[in-house]
Design a protein around this motif. Structure first.
Motif, PDB file in Angstrom:
ATOM      1  N   GLY A 224       0.789  -1.220   0.000  1.00 47.86           N
ATOM      2  CA  GLY A 224       0.000   0.000   0.000  1.00 47.86           C
ATOM      3  C   GLY A 224       0.818   1.265   0.000  1.00 47.86           C
ATOM      4  N   GLY A 225       2.122   1.141   0.208  1.00 45.12           N
ATOM      5  CA  GLY A 225       2.989   2.293   0.248  1.00 45.12           C
ATOM      6  C   GLY A 225       3.408   2.763  -1.133  1.00 45.12           C
ATOM      7  N   SER A 226       4.300   3.756  -1.146  1.00 45.39           N
ATOM      8  CA  SER A 226       4.737   4.382  -2.386  1.00 45.39           C
ATOM      9  C   SER A 226       6.250   4.534  -2.415  1.00 45.39           C
ATOM     10  CB  SER A 226       4.101   5.768  -2.542  1.00 45.39           C
ATOM     11  OG  SER A 226       2.692   5.698  -2.578  1.00 45.39           O
ATOM     12  N   LEU A 227       6.799   4.539  -3.619  1.00 47.35           N
ATOM     13  CA  LEU A 227       8.206   4.811  -3.851  1.00 47.35           C
ATOM     14  C   LEU A 227       8.341   5.568  -5.160  1.00 47.35           C
ATOM     15  CD1 LEU A 227       9.995   1.418  -3.026  1.00 47.35           C
ATOM     16  CD2 LEU A 227      10.251   3.559  -1.754  1.00 47.35           C
ATOM     17  N   ARG A 228       9.413   6.344  -5.287  1.00 47.21           N
ATOM     18  CA  ARG A 228       9.753   7.008  -6.534  1.00 47.21           C
ATOM     19  C   ARG A 228      11.132   6.569  -6.967  1.00 47.21           C
ATOM     20  NH1 ARG A 228      10.856  13.354  -6.722  1.00 47.21           N
ATOM     21  NH2 ARG A 228      12.769  12.552  -5.722  1.00 47.21           N
ATOM     22  N   LEU A 229      11.217   5.967  -8.138  1.00 45.52           N
ATOM     23  CA  LEU A 229      12.484   5.543  -8.700  1.00 45.52           C
ATOM     24  C   LEU A 229      12.994   6.585  -9.690  1.00 45.52           C
ATOM     25  CD1 LEU A 229      11.759   1.769  -9.449  1.00 45.52           C
ATOM     26  CD2 LEU A 229      12.411   2.864  -7.283  1.00 45.52           C
ATOM     27  N   SER A 230      14.308   6.720  -9.751  1.00 50.96           N
ATOM     28  CA  SER A 230      14.938   7.635 -10.686  1.00 50.96           C
ATOM     29  C   SER A 230      15.983   6.897 -11.507  1.00 50.96           C
ATOM     30  CB  SER A 230      15.607   8.800  -9.948  1.00 50.96           C
ATOM     31  OG  SER A 230      14.663   9.572  -9.243  1.00 50.96           O
ATOM     32  N   CYS A 231      16.178   7.338 -12.732  1.00 55.54           N
ATOM     33  CA  CYS A 231      17.182   6.778 -13.621  1.00 55.54           C
ATOM     34  C   CYS A 231      17.927   7.921 -14.278  1.00 55.54           C
ATOM     35  CB  CYS A 231      16.533   5.886 -14.674  1.00 55.54           C
ATOM     36  SG  CYS A 231      17.631   5.366 -16.020  1.00 55.54           S
ATOM     37  N   ALA A 232      19.230   7.949 -14.077  1.00 56.10           N
ATOM     38  CA  ALA A 232      20.091   8.898 -14.765  1.00 56.10           C
ATOM     39  C   ALA A 232      20.716   8.194 -15.955  1.00 56.10           C
ATOM     40  CB  ALA A 232      21.162   9.426 -13.824  1.00 56.10           C
ATOM     41  N   ALA A 233      20.512   8.720 -17.142  1.00 55.47           N
ATOM     42  CA  ALA A 233      20.982   8.098 -18.369  1.00 55.47           C
ATOM     43  C   ALA A 233      21.897   9.046 -19.126  1.00 55.47           C
ATOM     44  CB  ALA A 233      19.808   7.687 -19.256  1.00 55.47           C
TER      45      ALA A 233
ATOM     46  N   LEU B 188      14.783   9.695 -16.025  1.00 54.66           N
ATOM     47  CA  LEU B 188      13.557   8.930 -16.125  1.00 54.66           C
ATOM     48  C   LEU B 188      13.067   8.622 -14.717  1.00 54.66           C
ATOM     49  CD1 LEU B 188      11.733   7.310 -18.227  1.00 54.66           C
ATOM     50  CD2 LEU B 188      13.152   5.338 -17.607  1.00 54.66           C
ATOM     51  N   TYR B 189      11.762   8.704 -14.514  1.00 52.55           N
ATOM     52  CA  TYR B 189      11.185   8.497 -13.192  1.00 52.55           C
ATOM     53  C   TYR B 189      10.072   7.462 -13.241  1.00 52.55           C
ATOM     54  CZ  TYR B 189      13.450  12.986 -12.372  1.00 52.55           C
ATOM     55  OH  TYR B 189      14.360  14.009 -12.289  1.00 52.55           O
ATOM     56  N   LEU B 190       9.860   6.807 -12.129  1.00 53.15           N
ATOM     57  CA  LEU B 190       8.727   5.916 -11.967  1.00 53.15           C
ATOM     58  C   LEU B 190       8.139   6.143 -10.585  1.00 53.15           C
ATOM     59  CD1 LEU B 190       7.122   3.602 -13.370  1.00 53.15           C
ATOM     60  CD2 LEU B 190       8.515   2.007 -12.032  1.00 53.15           C
ATOM     61  N   HIS B 191       6.958   6.728 -10.545  1.00 56.70           N
ATOM     62  CA  HIS B 191       6.221   6.893  -9.296  1.00 56.70           C
ATOM     63  C   HIS B 191       5.339   5.676  -9.099  1.00 56.70           C
ATOM     64  CE1 HIS B 191       7.484  11.060  -9.884  1.00 56.70           C
ATOM     65  NE2 HIS B 191       7.175  11.278  -8.614  1.00 56.70           N
ATOM     66  N   MET B 192       5.528   4.989  -8.002  1.00 53.67           N
ATOM     67  CA  MET B 192       4.823   3.755  -7.715  1.00 53.67           C
ATOM     68  C   MET B 192       3.950   3.957  -6.490  1.00 53.67           C
ATOM     69  SD  MET B 192       7.858   0.963  -8.384  1.00 53.67           S
ATOM     70  CE  MET B 192       8.798   1.508  -6.956  1.00 53.67           C
ATOM     71  N   ASN B 193       2.662   3.748  -6.667  1.00 53.07           N
ATOM     72  CA  ASN B 193       1.699   3.873  -5.583  1.00 53.07           C
ATOM     73  C   ASN B 193       0.987   2.546  -5.369  1.00 53.07           C
ATOM     74  OD1 ASN B 193       2.077   6.767  -5.265  1.00 53.07           O
ATOM     75  ND2 ASN B 193       0.898   7.011  -7.156  1.00 53.07           N
ATOM     76  N   SER B 194       0.349   2.414  -4.223  1.00 59.84           N
ATOM     77  CA  SER B 194      -0.426   1.211  -3.895  1.00 59.84           C
ATOM     78  C   SER B 194       0.383  -0.049  -4.165  1.00 59.84           C
ATOM     79  CB  SER B 194      -1.730   1.197  -4.695  1.00 59.84           C
ATOM     80  OG  SER B 194      -2.500   2.351  -4.431  1.00 59.84           O
ATOM     81  N   LEU B 195       1.599  -0.068  -3.677  1.00 61.31           N
ATOM     82  CA  LEU B 195       2.502  -1.177  -3.958  1.00 61.31           C
ATOM     83  C   LEU B 195       1.991  -2.482  -3.368  1.00 61.31           C
ATOM     84  CD1 LEU B 195       5.831   0.733  -3.525  1.00 61.31           C
ATOM     85  CD2 LEU B 195       5.212  -0.613  -5.541  1.00 61.31           C
ATOM     86  N   LYS B 196       2.247  -3.556  -4.108  1.00 64.77           N
ATOM     87  CA  LYS B 196       1.843  -4.898  -3.727  1.00 64.77           C
ATOM     88  C   LYS B 196       3.075  -5.777  -3.585  1.00 64.77           C
ATOM     89  CE  LYS B 196      -2.344  -4.510  -6.564  1.00 64.77           C
ATOM     90  NZ  LYS B 196      -3.092  -5.106  -7.703  1.00 64.77           N
ATOM     91  N   PRO B 197       2.988  -6.853  -2.800  1.00 63.68           N
ATOM     92  CA  PRO B 197       4.134  -7.767  -2.696  1.00 63.68           C
ATOM     93  C   PRO B 197       4.607  -8.285  -4.050  1.00 63.68           C
ATOM     94  CG  PRO B 197       2.590  -8.230  -0.941  1.00 63.68           C
ATOM     95  CD  PRO B 197       1.927  -7.206  -1.832  1.00 63.68           C
ATOM     96  N   GLU B 198       3.722  -8.457  -5.011  1.00 58.99           N
ATOM     97  CA  GLU B 198       4.097  -8.933  -6.332  1.00 58.99           C
ATOM     98  C   GLU B 198       4.946  -7.931  -7.107  1.00 58.99           C
ATOM     99  OE1 GLU B 198       0.419  -8.385  -9.287  1.00 58.99           O
ATOM    100  OE2 GLU B 198      -0.225  -8.984  -7.267  1.00 58.99           O
ATOM    101  N   ASP B 199       5.036  -6.697  -6.626  1.00 57.44           N
ATOM    102  CA  ASP B 199       5.901  -5.700  -7.248  1.00 57.44           C
ATOM    103  C   ASP B 199       7.359  -5.855  -6.824  1.00 57.44           C
ATOM    104  OD1 ASP B 199       3.775  -4.333  -8.600  1.00 57.44           O
ATOM    105  OD2 ASP B 199       3.265  -3.341  -6.702  1.00 57.44           O
ATOM    106  N   THR B 200       7.629  -6.727  -5.876  1.00 59.60           N
ATOM    107  CA  THR B 200       8.989  -6.943  -5.406  1.00 59.60           C
ATOM    108  C   THR B 200       9.864  -7.440  -6.550  1.00 59.60           C
ATOM    109  OG1 THR B 200       8.312  -7.396  -3.127  1.00 59.60           O
ATOM    110  CG2 THR B 200      10.430  -8.273  -3.835  1.00 59.60           C
ATOM    111  N   ALA B 201      10.950  -6.726  -6.824  1.00 63.44           N
ATOM    112  CA  ALA B 201      11.840  -7.048  -7.935  1.00 63.44           C
ATOM    113  C   ALA B 201      12.986  -6.055  -7.944  1.00 63.44           C
ATOM    114  CB  ALA B 201      11.089  -6.981  -9.269  1.00 63.44           C
TER     115      ALA B 201
END
Length: 115
Positions: A15-24, A78-91
């Motif tokens: 249910g939590g959130s994370l923001r991923l960043s990618c520097a290319a 590049l960014y990825l905002h992830m909300n409502s995280l589920k255990p299946e998102d683990t990777a």
């Protein structure tokens, strides 16, 4: 020089959130569709979402409505905002062109979602 650097992963409860960043590097980023990929143990790497240089997006059905991909063309990020995280998102999450054309992947960033 490092071409792709992912960051922002961590441990979060369902249910939590994370923001991923990618520097290319500019050679990878400019005028290319960029994507976020993920790979869980024992599974194939899969495309999570991608975004064209003009901002058109595609999402995997498994993340649609929960994740948002974005890019800053001026900063080659590049960014990825992830909300409502589920255990299946683990990777481990990676960035690359979509389809992936850069042969050397970054180290990725680990996302772990606890139930």
């Amino acid at each position: 020089q490092v071409q792709l650097v992912e960051s922002g992963g961590g441990l979060v409860q369902a249910g939590g959130s994370l923001r991923l960043s990618c520097a290319a590097s500019g050679s990878i980023f400019r005028r290319n569709t960029m994507g976020w990929y993920r790979q869980a143990p024992g599974k194939q790497r899969e495309l999570v979402a991608d975004i064209t240089s003009g901002g058109s997006t595609i999402y995997a059905d498994s993340v649609k409505g929960r994740f948002t991909i974005s890019r800053d063309n001026a900063e080659n990020r590049l960014y990825l905002h992830m909300n409502s995280l589920k255990p299946e998102d683990t990777a481990v999450y990676y960035c690359n062109t979509s389809p992936p054309r850069w042969a050397i992947w970054g180290q990725g960033t680990q996302v772990t979602v606890s139930s």
